[in-house]
Write an enzyme that holds these catalytic residues in place. Structure first.
Site, short mmCIF file in Angstrom:
data_model
loop_
_atom_site.label_atom_id
_atom_site.label_comp_id
_atom_site.label_asym_id
_atom_site.label_seq_id
_atom_site.Cartn_x
_atom_site.Cartn_y
_atom_site.Cartn_z
N GLY A 156 3.61 -3.91 13.82
CA GLY A 156 2.89 -5.10 14.25
C GLY A 156 3.87 -6.16 14.71
O GLY A 156 5.00 -5.83 15.13
N ILE A 158 5.61 -8.34 13.01
CA ILE A 158 6.84 -8.37 12.22
C ILE A 158 7.69 -7.14 12.50
O ILE A 158 8.91 -7.23 12.68
CB ILE A 158 6.51 -8.49 10.72
CG1 ILE A 158 5.90 -9.88 10.43
CG2 ILE A 158 7.76 -8.27 9.86
CD1 ILE A 158 5.38 -10.05 9.03
N ARG A 178 -0.42 3.28 13.31
CA ARG A 178 -1.66 4.06 13.37
C ARG A 178 -1.74 4.87 14.67
O ARG A 178 -2.27 5.96 14.69
CB ARG A 178 -2.87 3.13 13.25
CG ARG A 178 -3.06 2.57 11.85
CD ARG A 178 -4.36 1.80 11.75
NE ARG A 178 -4.59 1.33 10.39
CZ ARG A 178 -4.16 0.17 9.93
NH1 ARG A 178 -3.46 -0.64 10.72
NH2 ARG A 178 -4.40 -0.20 8.69
N ILE A 233 9.85 -5.42 2.89
CA ILE A 233 9.53 -6.84 3.00
C ILE A 233 8.03 -7.03 3.19
O ILE A 233 7.58 -8.11 3.59
CB ILE A 233 10.31 -7.51 4.16
CG1 ILE A 233 10.30 -6.67 5.44
CG2 ILE A 233 11.76 -7.76 3.74
CD1 ILE A 233 9.03 -6.72 6.23
N ARG A 235 4.71 -5.41 1.00
CA ARG A 235 4.07 -5.60 -0.29
C ARG A 235 4.58 -4.54 -1.25
O ARG A 235 4.80 -3.38 -0.86
CB ARG A 235 2.55 -5.50 -0.19
CG ARG A 235 1.85 -6.72 0.34
CD ARG A 235 1.79 -7.85 -0.69
NE ARG A 235 0.89 -8.92 -0.30
CZ ARG A 235 1.25 -10.00 0.35
NH1 ARG A 235 2.51 -10.17 0.71
NH2 ARG A 235 0.37 -10.94 0.65
N ASP A 259 12.24 -7.15 -1.39
CA ASP A 259 11.79 -8.53 -1.54
C ASP A 259 10.47 -8.60 -2.29
O ASP A 259 10.03 -9.67 -2.68
CB ASP A 259 11.63 -9.18 -0.16
CG ASP A 259 11.30 -10.66 -0.22
OD1 ASP A 259 11.95 -11.38 -1.01
OD2 ASP A 259 10.38 -11.11 0.50
N GLU A 264 4.76 -8.51 -9.47
CA GLU A 264 5.57 -9.72 -9.37
C GLU A 264 5.06 -10.80 -10.33
O GLU A 264 3.85 -10.94 -10.51
CB GLU A 264 5.53 -10.25 -7.93
CG GLU A 264 6.12 -9.29 -6.93
CD GLU A 264 5.95 -9.77 -5.50
OE1 GLU A 264 5.54 -10.93 -5.28
OE2 GLU A 264 6.22 -8.98 -4.59
N HIS A 282 10.74 -12.32 -3.48
CA HIS A 282 9.64 -12.49 -2.52
C HIS A 282 9.81 -13.79 -1.72
O HIS A 282 8.99 -14.70 -1.79
CB HIS A 282 8.28 -12.48 -3.23
CG HIS A 282 7.14 -12.17 -2.30
ND1 HIS A 282 5.95 -11.65 -2.72
CD2 HIS A 282 7.01 -12.31 -0.95
CE1 HIS A 282 5.13 -11.48 -1.70
NE2 HIS A 282 5.77 -11.87 -0.60
#
Length: 316
Positions: A156, A158, A178, A233, A235, A259, A264, A282
């Site tokens: 995407g 990022i 995808r 980076i 989840r 990260d 968390e 994070h």
């Protein structure tokens, strides 16, 4: 929209001071995270809440939303929606907005920073100098980044920003998404296992959700080259943390730079104990510039909703 006054917002978790100040100056803001008895508090004020503001990593539970019969908007400080039940919000006609378009550069910067820190042993080098060991011996050799293969899982905004940075290091860029993205001049891998097998550095930049839960598991890690690094980076829920720890301990892969984590801020002691892991709390979007832009986007969406105007960043 409920047109009663005052216009009322429920803040689920702490946000940056500038956003809190701006919201408080324009709306009545209730801070749920400060309440010793959240259920009792919601029973008292729930009927007045029209907008929920929350962080992407915290989201808002259906249980809380059920106590808010007038809510019409959830404004997320972040881009991840995995902590919000979008099927439920759709059933209630609750709109959801994210801070799209402003995290990309900061998150991509950190992805490359983590990759470099791991491969070039920057944390170990810093410790080596501070502890005075350079006076007595030479540091260990590290791994070159330039010219290597980077596999990006999730292409995407990022993912593409990471790819642009990697191209500056003359890296060969592979990706899995995808579907193949038209006009993107990178090597598409039809499945995650192929991407993992072909990558010197595997970067996780995909969205989280039920379909991606612990997708990076032992089967993925086992097909990665022994010299490869995993960088996450996105989840923590995308990675099977126990499988990753085992792979790192046994030398299945060379290292990991993380990260994000499953639970968390609780990071497993086994990860902390490993020298071949770079850990961050994070902070991919944690720059002054990015957080200010995120705050502006959240406020713009809340303001637009109360004004009954089109929402700039609506997703559902």
């Amino acid at each position: 929209m409920n047109t009663q006054t005052p216009r009322t917002v429920l803040l689920i978790a702490p946000v940056v001071d500038s956003l809190l100040d701006k919201l408080s100056s324009a709306f009545r803001v209730h801070r749920l995270y400060e309440q010793p008895d959240a259920a009792a508090f919601l029973q008292e004020v729930g009927d007045s809440i029209q907008v929920v503001v929350t962080r992407g990593d915290i989201g808002v539970s259906n249980q809380v939303l059920e106590a808010l019969p007038q809510v019409g908007l959830i404004a997320l400080f972040g881009v991840g929606t995995d902590a919000v039940d979008l099927n439920y919000t759709r059933s209630r006609n609750i709109q959801v907005t994210i801070t799209s378009g402003v995290l990309t550069q900061g998150v991509a910067d950190l992805a490359m920073g983590l990759l470099l820190a791991g491969a070039r042993q920057l944390c170990q080098g810093d410790k080596f100098v501070r502890e005075g060991r350079w006076l007595k011996s030479a540091p260990a050799l590290a791994t070159q980044v330039s010219g290597k293969r980077i596999g990006i899982f999730g292409m995407g905004n990022i993912g593409q920003a990471i790819a642009r940075r990697a191209s500056g290091f003359d890296m060969e860029i592979l990706y899995n998404n995808r579907q193949k993205i038209a006009g993107l001049d990178y090597q598409w891998c039809a499945d995650l296992h192929t991407l993992a097998h072909e990558s010197d550095f595997l970067v996780i930049a995909a969205s989280a959700g039920a379909e991606n839960h612990k997708l990076i598991d032992a089967t993925v890690l086992n097909v990665m080259p022994k010299h490869a690094w995993l960088i996450n980076i996105a989840r923590g829920s995308l990675v099977d943390e126990r499988a990753l720890i085992s792979a790192l301990q046994k030398g299945v892969i060379a290292g990991a730079a993380l990260d994000v984590y499953e639970d968390e801020p609780n990071v497993p002691a086994e990860l902390i104990a490993l020298d071949n892991v770079v850990l961050q709390p994070h902070v991919a979007s944690a720059t002054h510039e990015t957080r200010q832009k995120m705050s502006d986007v959240v406020y713009a969406n809340v303001e637009a909703w109360f004004a009954q105007e089109p929402l700039p960043n609506v997703i559902a």
